[in-house]
Design an enzyme around this catalytic site. Structure first.
Site, PDB file in Angstrom:
ATOM      1  N   LYS A 106     -11.593  -9.061  49.358  1.00  0.00           N
ATOM      2  CA  LYS A 106     -11.003  -7.962  48.570  1.00  0.00           C
ATOM      3  C   LYS A 106     -10.454  -6.908  49.526  1.00  0.00           C
ATOM      4  O   LYS A 106     -11.183  -6.005  49.946  1.00  0.00           O
ATOM      5  CB  LYS A 106     -12.064  -7.353  47.636  1.00  0.00           C
ATOM      6  CG  LYS A 106     -11.566  -6.125  46.882  1.00  0.00           C
ATOM      7  CD  LYS A 106     -12.450  -5.778  45.702  1.00  0.00           C
ATOM      8  CE  LYS A 106     -12.006  -4.479  45.074  1.00  0.00           C
ATOM      9  NZ  LYS A 106     -12.621  -4.235  43.767  1.00  0.00           N
TER      10      LYS A 106
ATOM     11  N   GLU B 296     -15.246  -6.836  51.008  1.00  0.00           N
ATOM     12  CA  GLU B 296     -14.213  -5.806  50.824  1.00  0.00           C
ATOM     13  C   GLU B 296     -14.113  -4.864  52.008  1.00  0.00           C
ATOM     14  O   GLU B 296     -14.837  -3.874  52.095  1.00  0.00           O
ATOM     15  CB  GLU B 296     -14.498  -4.986  49.548  1.00  0.00           C
ATOM     16  CG  GLU B 296     -13.455  -3.893  49.314  1.00  0.00           C
ATOM     17  CD  GLU B 296     -13.671  -3.071  48.042  1.00  0.00           C
ATOM     18  OE1 GLU B 296     -14.673  -3.278  47.347  1.00  0.00           O
ATOM     19  OE2 GLU B 296     -12.820  -2.219  47.773  1.00  0.00           O
TER      20      GLU B 296
HETATM   21  P1  13P Z   1      -9.622   0.634  43.076  1.00  0.00           P
HETATM   22  O1  13P Z   1      -8.801  -0.511  42.535  1.00  0.00           O
HETATM   23  O2  13P Z   1      -9.632   1.854  42.190  1.00  0.00           O
HETATM   24  O3  13P Z   1      -9.319   0.926  44.515  1.00  0.00           O
HETATM   25  O4  13P Z   1     -11.146   0.179  43.006  1.00  0.00           O
HETATM   26  C1  13P Z   1     -11.490  -1.090  43.367  1.00  0.00           C
HETATM   27  C2  13P Z   1     -12.826  -1.084  43.970  1.00  0.00           C
HETATM   28  O5  13P Z   1     -13.707  -1.788  43.527  1.00  0.00           O
HETATM   29  C3  13P Z   1     -13.065  -0.247  45.155  1.00  0.00           C
HETATM   30  O6  13P Z   1     -14.267  -0.601  45.746  1.00  0.00           O
END
Ligand code: 13P
Length: 342
Positions: free
Chosen positions: A219, A177
Site C-alpha cells: 500500500k 504501507e
Molecule cells: P488515505 O487514503 O486517506 O490516505 O488513507 C489511507 C490509509 O489507510 C492511510 O493509512
C-alpha cells in the site's frame, strides 16, 4: 503458515473491479474528521458512522475489504451483528490496523518511526479470532530539508518487515504501507527518488525476514508533486512515473498494489489510478485502499444526522463505483455527473 490461504486472501482483496475501504482512523484522526463536520467524536457517533458505511447496499460489488480500527472490530451494527460478521456476510473481508502510530524517531529531526511490535503476536491472534483476515501497518516518510534519512527509511522498513512476518505467521495477509508524504513543495522527481529509495529498503527487509511475497499487498503512495509545489504533475505524468518507479522495485510475485489517497482530492485519486491502469497490463493488480478519497463526500453529506444516512451512503457508493471503474482504465470525469443512484 498456510501459504495457500494467504495467497487466496490477497488475490480476493484485489479481485477484478474491487478495492479496499480504509476505515481504520485512530481516535485522534477520526476526531479531526468529525471536527470538520461539527460532530462530536463519541464512541456511539463513531459506531453509527462506520455502520452507515458498512451497511451501504450493493457496495460489495466494488469493495472487497475494509480496514478496521481496534475499537471498530469490537463494535456492532444497529441490529447487534458484530461488524466483522456483518462484513463477512456480504462477502467483504475484514482487516485490522495493527500499528500503534508514528512517533518521533530518536536522535532525528522531523522524522518518525512506527510503533506497535511489542505484544504484536498475541494481538494478531486475537484479531484473527475476531474475524480479521488481513492487517495493516503504516510507516511514514517525510520529504524535507535533508530528509528522508537512510536511518529513517531503514528502521521503518525493518519494522514493516517484522510486522509482515508476524502477520503471515498468524495467517493474516500483511498490507505493507510505506507512505512517502506529499506534504511540502517538492517536485515529482524528489517524490520519485524518495519512493524509490523507500521501496528498495522495504523489499530488501521483506526478503531478508523471509516474508512470502505472494502473500502480501503493498500500500504505497503514488509518485506525486508535493502539495505546495508550483507545478502539479498531470495525471498521465503521475501514472508514468509511478509505474516506472514500481517496475524497478516491486517484485512481480506481489499480487497487488493498493494505493492510499494521501490527501489528494477524491477525483484526483480516481483519475490517477485510472491513468495507471489505462497504461496497460502490469505485473500486479493496481487497486485502491482509500480512506479520505472514498469517505470525504459521504462524511460531508452525513453531517452527523440520522436523516442524512441515505444521502451519505449514496455518496460513498458513487465513489466506490468510480474507483472500481478506475481499476480497468474505464473511468472518465464525465461519469462524475451521473446521477448518484437513489
Ligand atoms: P488515505 O487514503 O486517506 O490516505 O488513507 C489511507 C490509509 O489507510 C492511510 O493509512
Amino acid at each position: 503458515m498456510d501459504v495457500q490461504e494467504l495467497e487466496a486472501t490477497a488475490s480476493a482483496i484485489v479481485a477484478e473491479g474491487k478495492g479496499i475501504l480504509a476505515a481504520d482512523e485512530s481516535d485522534s484522526t477520526i476526531k479531526k474528521r468529525f471536527d470538520s463536520i461539527g460532530v462530536e467524536s463519541t464512541e456511539e457517533n463513531r459506531r453509527a458512522y462506520r455502520d452507515l458505511l458498512f451497511t451501504t447496499e450493493g457496495v460489495e460489488e466494488y469493495i472487497s475489504g475494509v480496514i478496521l480500527f481496534d475499537e471498530t472490530i469490537r463494535q456492532s451494527s444497529a441490529d447487534g451483528t458484530p461488524f466483522p460478521e456483518l462484513l463477512a456476510s456480504r462477502g467483504v473481508i475484514p482487516g485490522i490496523k495493527v500499528d500503534t502510530g508514528a512517533k518521533p524517531l530518536a536522535l532525528a529531526r522531523g522524522e518518525t518511526i512506527t510503533e506497535g511490535l511489542d505484544g504484536l503476536r498475541d494481538r494478531l491472534e486475537e484479531y484473527r479470532d475476531l474475524g480479521a483476515r488481513f492487517a495493516k501497518w503504516r510507516a511514514v516518510i517525510s520529504i524535507g530539508n535533508g530528509i528522508p534519512s537512510e536511518y529513517c527509511i531503514w528502521t521503518n522498513a525493518h519494522a514493516l518487515a517484522r510486522y509482515a512476518a508476524l502477520s503471515q505467521e498468524a495467517g493474516l495477509v500483511p498490507i505493507v504501507e510505506p507512505e512517502v508524504l506529499m506534504d511540502g513543495g517538492h517536485t515529482i522527481d524528489r517524490s520519485f527518488e524518495a519512493t524509490s529509495h523507500t521501496l528498495h529498503a522495504v523489499f530488501t527487509e521483506l526478503r531478508d525476514q523471509r516474508v512470502h511475497p505472494e502473500g502480501i499487498l503493498l500500500k504505497p503512495n503514488m509518485v506525486l508533486s508535493g502539495y505546495d509545489g508550483p507545478d502539479q504533475a498531470s495525471h498521465d505524468k503521475v501514472a508514468a512515473e509511478t509505474i516506472r518507479c514500481f517496475k524497478r522495485h516491486v517484485p512481480a510475485a506481489v499480487p497487488g498494489i493498493v494505493f492510499l489517497s494521501g490527501g489528494q482530492s477524491d477525483e484526483d485519486a480516481t483519475a490517477n489510478l485510472n491513468a495507471m491502469n489505462a497504461l496497460g497490463k502490469h505485473p500486479w493488480q493496481l487497486s485502491f485502499s482509500y480512506g479520505r478519497a472514498l469517505q470525504a463526500p459521504a462524511l460531508k453529506a452525513w453531517g452527523g444526522k440520522e436523516e442524512n444516512v441515505e444521502a451519505a451512503q449514496r455518496a460513498y457508493y458513487h465513489r466506490a463505483k468510480m474507483n472500481s471503474a478506475a481499476r480497468t482504465g474505464m473511468y472518465a470525469p464525465e461519469m462524475e455527473k451521473e446521477a448518484v443512484p437513489a
